[in-house]
Write an enzyme that holds these catalytic residues in place. Structure first.
Site, mmCIF file in Angstrom:
data_model
loop_
_atom_site.group_PDB
_atom_site.id
_atom_site.type_symbol
_atom_site.label_atom_id
_atom_site.label_comp_id
_atom_site.label_asym_id
_atom_site.label_seq_id
_atom_site.Cartn_x
_atom_site.Cartn_y
_atom_site.Cartn_z
ATOM 1 N N GLU A 6 3.713 -5.070 7.551
ATOM 2 C CA GLU A 6 2.724 -4.145 8.143
ATOM 3 C C GLU A 6 2.972 -3.945 9.630
ATOM 4 O O GLU A 6 2.829 -2.842 10.160
ATOM 5 C CB GLU A 6 1.297 -4.670 7.928
ATOM 6 C CG GLU A 6 0.812 -4.634 6.488
ATOM 7 C CD GLU A 6 1.091 -5.924 5.727
ATOM 8 O OE1 GLU A 6 1.980 -6.704 6.144
ATOM 9 O OE2 GLU A 6 0.425 -6.154 4.699
ATOM 10 N N GLU A 21 -0.137 -9.596 -0.788
ATOM 11 C CA GLU A 21 -1.550 -10.002 -0.823
ATOM 12 C C GLU A 21 -2.039 -10.209 -2.263
ATOM 13 O O GLU A 21 -2.838 -11.099 -2.522
ATOM 14 C CB GLU A 21 -2.418 -8.962 -0.094
ATOM 15 C CG GLU A 21 -2.267 -9.074 1.427
ATOM 16 C CD GLU A 21 -2.919 -7.930 2.184
ATOM 17 O OE1 GLU A 21 -2.676 -6.764 1.811
ATOM 18 O OE2 GLU A 21 -3.661 -8.200 3.143
ATOM 19 N N GLY A 65 0.653 -5.253 0.817
ATOM 20 C CA GLY A 65 -0.408 -5.400 -0.182
ATOM 21 C C GLY A 65 0.095 -6.070 -1.458
ATOM 22 O O GLY A 65 -0.672 -6.736 -2.158
ATOM 23 N N ALA A 112 0.845 -1.195 0.000
ATOM 24 C CA ALA A 112 0.000 0.000 0.000
ATOM 25 C C ALA A 112 0.877 1.241 0.000
ATOM 26 O O ALA A 112 2.028 1.210 0.465
ATOM 27 C CB ALA A 112 -0.896 -0.017 1.234
HETATM 28 N N1 CAA Z 1 4.442 3.537 -0.319
HETATM 29 C C1 CAA Z 1 4.755 4.729 -0.850
HETATM 30 N N2 CAA Z 1 5.949 4.977 -1.432
HETATM 31 C C2 CAA Z 1 6.836 3.956 -1.496
HETATM 32 C C3 CAA Z 1 6.554 2.696 -0.957
HETATM 33 C C4 CAA Z 1 5.273 2.487 -0.362
HETATM 34 N N3 CAA Z 1 4.888 1.324 0.112
HETATM 35 N N4 CAA Z 1 7.629 1.905 -1.168
HETATM 36 C C5 CAA Z 1 8.540 2.653 -1.798
HETATM 37 N N5 CAA Z 1 8.068 3.901 -1.993
HETATM 38 C C6 CAA Z 1 8.727 5.030 -2.628
HETATM 39 C C7 CAA Z 1 9.719 5.687 -1.690
HETATM 40 O O1 CAA Z 1 9.083 6.589 -0.831
HETATM 41 C C8 CAA Z 1 10.660 6.358 -2.674
HETATM 42 O O2 CAA Z 1 10.043 7.531 -3.130
HETATM 43 P P1 CAA Z 1 10.944 8.866 -3.371
HETATM 44 O O3 CAA Z 1 11.914 8.474 -4.469
HETATM 45 O O4 CAA Z 1 9.939 9.885 -3.808
HETATM 46 O O5 CAA Z 1 11.613 9.158 -2.063
HETATM 47 C C9 CAA Z 1 10.679 5.377 -3.850
HETATM 48 O O6 CAA Z 1 9.508 4.592 -3.722
HETATM 49 C C10 CAA Z 1 11.863 4.459 -3.812
HETATM 50 O O7 CAA Z 1 11.900 3.837 -2.527
HETATM 51 P P2 CAA Z 1 13.268 3.469 -1.788
HETATM 52 O O8 CAA Z 1 14.259 4.590 -1.962
HETATM 53 O O9 CAA Z 1 12.932 3.057 -0.400
HETATM 54 O O10 CAA Z 1 13.724 2.243 -2.704
HETATM 55 P P3 CAA Z 1 14.644 0.995 -2.318
HETATM 56 O O11 CAA Z 1 14.846 0.261 -3.607
HETATM 57 O O12 CAA Z 1 15.841 1.435 -1.543
HETATM 58 O O13 CAA Z 1 13.753 0.096 -1.345
HETATM 59 C C11 CAA Z 1 11.753 -1.077 -0.661
HETATM 60 C C12 CAA Z 1 12.620 -0.589 -1.835
HETATM 61 C C13 CAA Z 1 12.478 -2.159 0.127
HETATM 62 C C14 CAA Z 1 10.512 -1.660 -1.322
HETATM 63 C C15 CAA Z 1 11.404 0.091 0.297
HETATM 64 O O14 CAA Z 1 10.956 1.176 -0.479
HETATM 65 C C16 CAA Z 1 10.345 -0.231 1.302
HETATM 66 O O15 CAA Z 1 10.629 -0.855 2.310
HETATM 67 N N6 CAA Z 1 9.094 0.209 1.062
HETATM 68 C C17 CAA Z 1 7.996 0.057 2.019
HETATM 69 C C18 CAA Z 1 7.502 -1.374 2.072
HETATM 70 C C19 CAA Z 1 6.372 -1.565 3.044
HETATM 71 O O16 CAA Z 1 6.485 -1.341 4.236
HETATM 72 N N7 CAA Z 1 5.182 -2.029 2.527
HETATM 73 C C20 CAA Z 1 4.003 -2.279 3.316
HETATM 74 C C21 CAA Z 1 3.023 -1.155 3.187
HETATM 75 S S1 CAA Z 1 1.557 -1.419 4.184
HETATM 76 C C22 CAA Z 1 0.612 -2.510 3.272
HETATM 77 O O17 CAA Z 1 0.929 -2.833 2.172
HETATM 78 C C23 CAA Z 1 -0.631 -3.167 3.811
HETATM 79 C C24 CAA Z 1 -1.679 -2.330 4.352
HETATM 80 O O18 CAA Z 1 -2.776 -2.264 3.824
HETATM 81 C C25 CAA Z 1 -1.470 -1.649 5.606
#
Ligand code: CAA
Length: 258
Positions: free
Chosen positions: A132, A112, A109, A66
């Site tokens: 999450e 999922e 997500g 998400a």
């Molecule tokens: N939401 C919004 N933006 C995201 C994102 C997310 N889930 N994941 C990555 N991005 C964005 C970052 O903010 C960044 O944006 P900017 O360039 O504008 O700063 C861009 O994507 C690149 O991200 P990273 O620099 O972090 O890239 P990376 O290659 O170093 O790492 C990653 C990749 C491991 C996927 C890391 O981005 C990450 O950990 N993301 C979050 C993952 C996460 O926690 N997902 C769960 C979300 S909650 C959910 O899904 C369920 C629910 O309903 C609650």
């Protein structure tokens, strides 16, 4: 096209390629994207030329879950009112086979979405996780319900409670992934798989999917009854006659001709 973040291309062999295209945000599933995906799936559901869907993402990662920025100030009321995670209903209830291609991260997500696919081809570099908990929240699009049914409670609890990252090998071993392929072969293998399925009887593919899905929800006796009813239905199908006649005539069957 309903959004630049979702593309859909129909292949003449009978499958549609549904592409998540927001690699700059690691394919984070913002509401505009999930809405577009839901609309596209509704269209594909009714499209008689589409017998199989191939779901994939652009970039190095399948989907980072998400959109956390979008969720930052989201209240429970907003989530309820906007039917947040609505595309998951469209995908979870989709009646035709869905093949998911996963490279890199499938998180939250994103994981999922994978759990809603019927066949999952994972690149050797695929990583599956439910982080999450580390954000102070929990899955809201089926993760706590589908994952344990797919891989068992012990493995699901490990992922959901701790955020454990599973690599492709572990994911295949525990049943989240159907096959592992080299990253540079993922798309080709996926398209070959989709073409192969699309050449089979669409009606029977859907019946098999329906029966297998029911096995996750129904008691055995009811599931066996459903299977028997669906099997009996196949006996009246032109595709069944074609399949068996082709066997006796030593030729390739031509399904979906009606
Ligand atoms: N939401 C919004 N933006 C995201 C994102 C997310 N889930 N994941 C990555 N991005 C964005 C970052 O903010 C960044 O944006 P900017 O360039 O504008 O700063 C861009 O994507 C690149 O991200 P990273 O620099 O972090 O890239 P990376 O290659 O170093 O790492 C990653 C990749 C491991 C996927 C890391 O981005 C990450 O950990 N993301 C979050 C993952 C996460 O926690 N997902 C769960 C979300 S909650 C959910 O899904 C369920 C629910 O309903 C609650």
């Amino acid at each position: 096209m309903v959004s630049s973040m979702i593309h859909c291309a129909k292949h003449p062999s009978g499958y549609a390629e549904l592409v998540i295209d927001r690699p700059q945000a690691r394919n984070a599933l913002c509401v505009a994207l999930t809405d577009a995906m839901a609309q596209t799936l509704e269209r594909l559901r009714e499209d008689s030329e589409t017998r199989v869907v191939l779901l994939r993402s652009e970039g190095d990662h399948f989907a980072a879950g998400a959109d956390i920025r979008e969720m930052l100030d989201m209240s429970a009321e907003t989530a309820r009112a906007t039917d947040f995670a609505g595309c998951c209903v469209a995908l979870g209830d989709f009646p035709k086979p869905v093949i998911g291609l996963v490279q890199g991260y499938a998180l939250g997500g994103g994981c999922e979405l994978v759990e809603m696919c019927d066949i999952v081809l994972a690149a050797e570099n695929a990583v599956f996780s439910h982080p999450e908990i580390s954000l102070g929240t929990m899955p809201g699009a089926g993760g706590t319900q589908r994952l344990p049914r797919l891989i068992g409670t012990a493995k699901a609890m490990d992922m959901l409670l701790s955020g454990h990252r599973m690599d492709a090998i572990e994911a295949e071993r525990c049943g989240l992934v159907s096959r592992i392929v080299p990253p540079d072969r993922l798309l080709e293998e996926g398209r070959e798989y989709a073409s192969g399925l699309a050449a089979l009887s669409g009606t029977v593919l859907n019946s098999i999917k329906k029966a297998v899905r029911a096995s996750m929800e129904m008691p055995l006796k009811e599931g066996l009854k459903l299977e028997r009813a669906l099997f009996h239905q196949t006996l009246g199908l032109p595709d069944r006659q074609e399949g068996m006649r082709a066997f006796t005539e030593r030729r390739k069957p031509l399904f979906n001709a009606t």
